[in-house]
Design a protein around this motif. Structure first.
Motif, PDB file in Angstrom:
ATOM      1  N   LEU A 295     -30.196  17.859   3.266  1.00  0.00           N
ATOM      2  CA  LEU A 295     -29.819  16.845   3.846  1.00  0.00           C
ATOM      3  C   LEU A 295     -29.365  16.085   3.363  1.00  0.00           C
ATOM      4  N   VAL A 296     -29.725  15.205   2.003  1.00  0.00           N
ATOM      5  CA  VAL A 296     -29.553  14.215   1.908  1.00  0.00           C
ATOM      6  C   VAL A 296     -28.727  14.266   0.958  1.00  0.00           C
ATOM      7  N   THR A 297     -28.633  15.449  -0.363  1.00  0.00           N
ATOM      8  CA  THR A 297     -27.497  15.712  -0.589  1.00  0.00           C
ATOM      9  C   THR A 297     -25.684  15.112  -0.003  1.00  0.00           C
ATOM     10  N   PRO A 298     -25.388  16.182   0.624  1.00  0.00           N
ATOM     11  CA  PRO A 298     -24.692  15.178   0.802  1.00  0.00           C
ATOM     12  C   PRO A 298     -23.713  14.054   1.640  1.00  0.00           C
ATOM     13  N   HIS A 299     -24.921  13.287   1.595  1.00  0.00           N
ATOM     14  CA  HIS A 299     -25.059  11.744   1.970  1.00  0.00           C
ATOM     15  C   HIS A 299     -24.343  11.542   0.643  1.00  0.00           C
ATOM     16  N   LEU A 300     -25.155  11.433   0.055  1.00  0.00           N
ATOM     17  CA  LEU A 300     -25.582  10.906  -1.895  1.00  0.00           C
ATOM     18  C   LEU A 300     -24.003  11.395  -2.339  1.00  0.00           C
ATOM     19  N   LEU A 301     -23.411  12.485  -2.382  1.00  0.00           N
ATOM     20  CA  LEU A 301     -23.092  12.920  -2.962  1.00  0.00           C
ATOM     21  C   LEU A 301     -20.969  12.512  -2.624  1.00  0.00           C
ATOM     22  N   ARG A 302     -21.093  11.915  -0.751  1.00  0.00           N
ATOM     23  CA  ARG A 302     -19.920  11.131  -0.603  1.00  0.00           C
ATOM     24  C   ARG A 302     -20.064   9.671  -0.887  1.00  0.00           C
ATOM     25  N   VAL A 303     -21.054   8.943  -1.218  1.00  0.00           N
ATOM     26  CA  VAL A 303     -20.654   7.521  -1.741  1.00  0.00           C
ATOM     27  C   VAL A 303     -21.014   8.182  -2.867  1.00  0.00           C
ATOM     28  N   VAL A 304     -21.166   8.965  -3.868  1.00  0.00           N
ATOM     29  CA  VAL A 304     -20.460   8.925  -5.579  1.00  0.00           C
ATOM     30  C   VAL A 304     -18.969   9.543  -5.943  1.00  0.00           C
ATOM     31  N   ASP A 305     -18.397   9.856  -4.957  1.00  0.00           N
ATOM     32  CA  ASP A 305     -17.125  10.561  -4.633  1.00  0.00           C
ATOM     33  C   ASP A 305     -16.863   8.986  -4.705  1.00  0.00           C
ATOM     34  N   LEU A 306     -16.870   7.777  -3.600  1.00  0.00           N
ATOM     35  CA  LEU A 306     -16.381   6.827  -4.000  1.00  0.00           C
ATOM     36  C   LEU A 306     -16.316   5.959  -4.660  1.00  0.00           C
ATOM     37  N   ALA A 307     -17.515   6.468  -5.137  1.00  0.00           N
ATOM     38  CA  ALA A 307     -17.738   5.656  -6.610  1.00  0.00           C
ATOM     39  C   ALA A 307     -17.045   5.597  -7.521  1.00  0.00           C
ATOM     40  N   ASN A 308     -16.652   7.369  -7.552  1.00  0.00           N
ATOM     41  CA  ASN A 308     -15.679   7.654  -8.732  1.00  0.00           C
ATOM     42  C   ASN A 308     -13.981   7.463  -8.723  1.00  0.00           C
ATOM     43  N   ASP A 309     -14.067   7.032  -6.732  1.00  0.00           N
ATOM     44  CA  ASP A 309     -12.908   6.563  -7.139  1.00  0.00           C
ATOM     45  C   ASP A 309     -12.795   5.209  -6.860  1.00  0.00           C
ATOM     46  N   ALA A 310     -13.831   4.235  -7.315  1.00  0.00           N
ATOM     47  CA  ALA A 310     -13.833   2.844  -7.518  1.00  0.00           C
ATOM     48  C   ALA A 310     -13.520   2.556  -8.637  1.00  0.00           C
ATOM     49  N   GLU A 311     -13.836   3.710  -9.539  1.00  0.00           N
ATOM     50  CA  GLU A 311     -13.421   3.461 -11.500  1.00  0.00           C
ATOM     51  C   GLU A 311     -12.415   3.285 -11.612  1.00  0.00           C
ATOM     52  N   LYS A 312     -11.712   3.944 -10.562  1.00  0.00           N
ATOM     53  CA  LYS A 312      -9.894   4.298 -11.082  1.00  0.00           C
ATOM     54  C   LYS A 312      -9.426   3.081 -10.313  1.00  0.00           C
ATOM     55  N   GLY A 313     -10.151   2.125  -9.998  1.00  0.00           N
ATOM     56  CA  GLY A 313      -9.393   1.219  -9.273  1.00  0.00           C
ATOM     57  C   GLY A 313      -8.681   0.978  -8.013  1.00  0.00           C
TER      58      GLY A 313
ATOM     59  N   THR B 143     -18.675   0.754 -14.931  1.00  0.00           N
ATOM     60  CA  THR B 143     -19.371  -0.704 -14.137  1.00  0.00           C
ATOM     61  C   THR B 143     -19.334  -0.624 -12.754  1.00  0.00           C
ATOM     62  N   ALA B 144     -17.620  -0.089 -12.870  1.00  0.00           N
ATOM     63  CA  ALA B 144     -17.604   0.067 -10.949  1.00  0.00           C
ATOM     64  C   ALA B 144     -18.396   0.781 -10.801  1.00  0.00           C
ATOM     65  N   TYR B 145     -18.296   1.828 -11.333  1.00  0.00           N
ATOM     66  CA  TYR B 145     -19.009   3.460 -10.697  1.00  0.00           C
ATOM     67  C   TYR B 145     -20.741   2.566 -10.228  1.00  0.00           C
ATOM     68  N   ALA B 146     -21.051   2.269 -11.537  1.00  0.00           N
ATOM     69  CA  ALA B 146     -22.364   1.598 -11.008  1.00  0.00           C
ATOM     70  C   ALA B 146     -22.286   0.225 -10.210  1.00  0.00           C
ATOM     71  N   ARG B 147     -21.593  -0.470  -9.820  1.00  0.00           N
ATOM     72  CA  ARG B 147     -21.907  -1.588  -8.905  1.00  0.00           C
ATOM     73  C   ARG B 147     -21.719  -1.260  -7.795  1.00  0.00           C
ATOM     74  N   VAL B 148     -20.951  -0.115  -7.378  1.00  0.00           N
ATOM     75  CA  VAL B 148     -20.455   0.674  -5.846  1.00  0.00           C
ATOM     76  C   VAL B 148     -22.373   1.523  -5.428  1.00  0.00           C
ATOM     77  N   LEU B 149     -22.868   1.893  -6.956  1.00  0.00           N
ATOM     78  CA  LEU B 149     -23.878   2.725  -6.349  1.00  0.00           C
ATOM     79  C   LEU B 149     -25.066   1.466  -5.925  1.00  0.00           C
ATOM     80  N   LYS B 150     -24.377   0.584  -6.335  1.00  0.00           N
ATOM     81  CA  LYS B 150     -25.878  -0.423  -6.493  1.00  0.00           C
ATOM     82  C   LYS B 150     -25.383  -1.137  -4.629  1.00  0.00           C
ATOM     83  N   SER B 151     -24.413  -0.980  -4.390  1.00  0.00           N
ATOM     84  CA  SER B 151     -24.127  -2.027  -3.581  1.00  0.00           C
ATOM     85  C   SER B 151     -24.081  -1.080  -2.549  1.00  0.00           C
TER      86      SER B 151
END
Length: 92
Positions: free
Chosen positions: A8-26, A73-81
């Motif tokens: 139940l939790v993994t899809p929600h977590l992966l959605r945020v991880v995908d966004l963090a990857n996008d943040a790393e791309k700018g 850094t952007a990846y980690a920042r998004v996950l922390k926020s």
């Protein structure tokens, strides 16, 4: 089929991880992260074990942020926020 905390939790977590990857791309993903976290917490709140599911999401986000490579850094920042936002919603 039986639903598990991980299932139940993994899809929600992966959605945020995908966004963090996008943040790393700018890409500016701040609004999308807040939306994803609030939607995830709302969806998990409808489950019978909502407290455990929401805590698992917070723990997963914090763990992913802690395990992030130092160079991303952007990846980690998004996950922390996202973890902070989820924790605030959990307290409310």
């Amino acid at each position: 089929m039986r639903a598990t905390v991980v299932g139940l939790v993994t899809p929600h977590l992966l959605r945020v991880v995908d966004l963090a990857n996008d943040a790393e791309k700018g890409v500016n993903v701040d609004w999308h992260v807040r939306d994803a976290v609030s939607r995830s917490m709302a969806e998990l709140a409808d489950q019978y074990n909502a407290a455990a599911l929401m805590q698992a999401l917070v723990d997963g986000l914090e763990s992913a942020a802690a395990d992030a490579p130092r160079a991303r850094t952007a990846y980690a920042r998004v996950l922390k926020s996202a973890a902070e936002a989820a924790r605030r919603l959990l307290r409310d």
